[in-house]
Design an enzyme around this catalytic site. Structure first.
Site, short mmCIF file in Angstrom:
data_model
loop_
_atom_site.label_atom_id
_atom_site.label_comp_id
_atom_site.label_asym_id
_atom_site.label_seq_id
_atom_site.Cartn_x
_atom_site.Cartn_y
_atom_site.Cartn_z
N PRO A 1 3.77 -5.31 33.06
CA PRO A 1 4.11 -4.54 34.25
C PRO A 1 4.91 -3.29 33.88
O PRO A 1 6.00 -3.38 33.35
CB PRO A 1 4.98 -5.51 35.06
CG PRO A 1 4.84 -6.84 34.40
CD PRO A 1 4.49 -6.56 32.98
N GLU A 2 4.29 -2.15 34.13
CA GLU A 2 4.98 -0.87 33.97
C GLU A 2 5.06 -0.26 35.36
O GLU A 2 4.77 -0.93 36.34
CB GLU A 2 4.19 0.03 32.99
CG GLU A 2 4.00 -0.63 31.63
CD GLU A 2 3.20 0.22 30.65
OE1 GLU A 2 3.19 1.45 30.79
OE2 GLU A 2 2.58 -0.35 29.75
N LYS B 1 11.03 0.18 36.15
CA LYS B 1 10.24 -1.06 36.21
C LYS B 1 10.98 -2.14 36.97
O LYS B 1 10.61 -3.31 36.95
CB LYS B 1 9.92 -1.54 34.78
CG LYS B 1 9.12 -0.55 33.97
CD LYS B 1 9.02 -0.96 32.51
CE LYS B 1 8.49 0.20 31.67
NZ LYS B 1 8.59 -0.07 30.22
N ARG C 1 5.64 -0.99 18.00
CA ARG C 1 4.67 -1.17 19.08
C ARG C 1 3.27 -0.78 18.63
O ARG C 1 3.10 0.19 17.90
CB ARG C 1 5.05 -0.30 20.30
CG ARG C 1 6.39 -0.62 20.89
CD ARG C 1 6.36 -1.97 21.58
NE ARG C 1 7.69 -2.44 21.94
CZ ARG C 1 8.27 -3.51 21.42
NH1 ARG C 1 7.66 -4.21 20.50
NH2 ARG C 1 9.46 -3.89 21.81
#
Length: 286
Positions: free
Chosen positions: A2-3, A55, A276
């Site tokens: 979820p961004e 967020k 990442r």
DNA sequence: GTGTTTGTTATCAA
DNA sequence: CTTGATAACAAACA
């Protein structure tokens, strides 16, 4: 993950469902995911409103209290009515073999409303959390987050100003830093950089004026587009109705490492940047 | 058993 | 104090 677009989707859906309802009780299956005295703090509070900052989900309650929710990597908020149905328009509510409309092995917190409705918080990895705080604390949390990329404050002038604060950061890491700009995560960082033709590993100070302008436009465009499509359902993201987002088909680079660039046909590179996964096109991004 | 997935924070070094 | 880099957190999947 979820961004910003996914959290906005959750907030948009929940607003219509939970506003005006009063909490009756809470079932806490993982104590570390809630603040102290959570159960008594939420009891009898009425939902006044719900909004997003970065967020973070901010649910305004009666009595000057706020319910802060962070979904982190795998959190899901599902609303079901007193009949146990998620009003999602008849879509399949399955994620794997799991029925999201009922408490399952990944359900960590259950909030029951007085009228029989329920808010289920599923979270496979238990990184998400809920806290009840006062106005002072909400303001503090809000202050710590950077500019909202979809607000009118995110002008080109403002973008240049915050870029100057961290000239040495790689541009992708800059975009992921919530204190500088709020709401962008791994998906939309990679997508925005691809859309603006900029390599993720470029240093902030190396960006030309034209590139900065293009990047700002790309960030705004990608986030807006993703909200329009109900977000990206990778891993576990779903709407509060159990529906999946529809932005996956529009991803150009995220999760496409090793596949052909949709623009030039070259094989997309996959590297690790700041721990990442990062995908980009060696030809289209300079 | 190993590597991979990632939002945020703690920790450490410069 | 600031900045940046890295590990840790948890759990499932290939």
């Amino acid at each position: 993950m979820p961004e910003l677009p996914e959290v906005q989707t959750v907030v948009n859906h929940l607003a219509a469902k939970i506003k005006g309802r009063i909490f009756k009780s809470a079932e806490i299956k993982v104590p570390k995911m809630v603040s102290n005295n959570f159960k008594s703090a939420v009891l009898s509070r009425k939902v006044i409103g719900i909004k997003r900052r970065g967020k973070m989900i901010i649910i305004e309650l009666s009595g000057n209290r706020y319910l802060l929710v962070h979904l982190k990597l795998t959190g899901q908020l599902i609303f079901v009515d007193r009949q146990g149905k998620a009003s999602g328009g008849g879509h399949a509510l399955e994620n794997g073999n799991i029925d999201l409309t009922r408490p399952n092995k990944f359900t960590r917190i259950i909030l029951n409303f007085k009228d029989g409705g329920r808010l289920l918080f599923h979270d496979l990895r238990k990184f998400g959390w809920m806290r009840i705080v006062d106005k002072l604390e909400v303001d503090k949390v809000i202050r710590q987050l950077g500019v909202e990329p979809l607000s009118k404050e995110f002008t080109l002038k403002k973008f240049i100003e915050i870029l100057k604060k961290r000239p040495k950061l790689k541009i992708k890491q800059f975009l992921l830093n919530q204190e500088l700009i709020a709401g962008i995560g791994n998906i939309y960082a990679d997508e925005s950089l691809f859309a603006s033709g900029i390599l993720p590993s470029r240093q902030v100070k190396s960006l030309k004026a034209e590139e900065v302008k293009k990047l700002r436009q790309s960030v705004i465009k990608k986030l807006k587009e993703a909200i329009k499509f109900g977000g990206t359902s990778v891993n576990t993201f779903v709407h509060p109705s159990g529906e999946r987002g529809k932005f996956m088909a529009r991803l150009k680079v995220y999760q496409r490492g090793g596949q052909k660039c949709l623009c030039c046909g070259k094989i997309l590179k996959k590297i690790r940047l700041g721990g990442r996964g990062t995908v980009y096109c060696f030809k289209c991004q300079k």
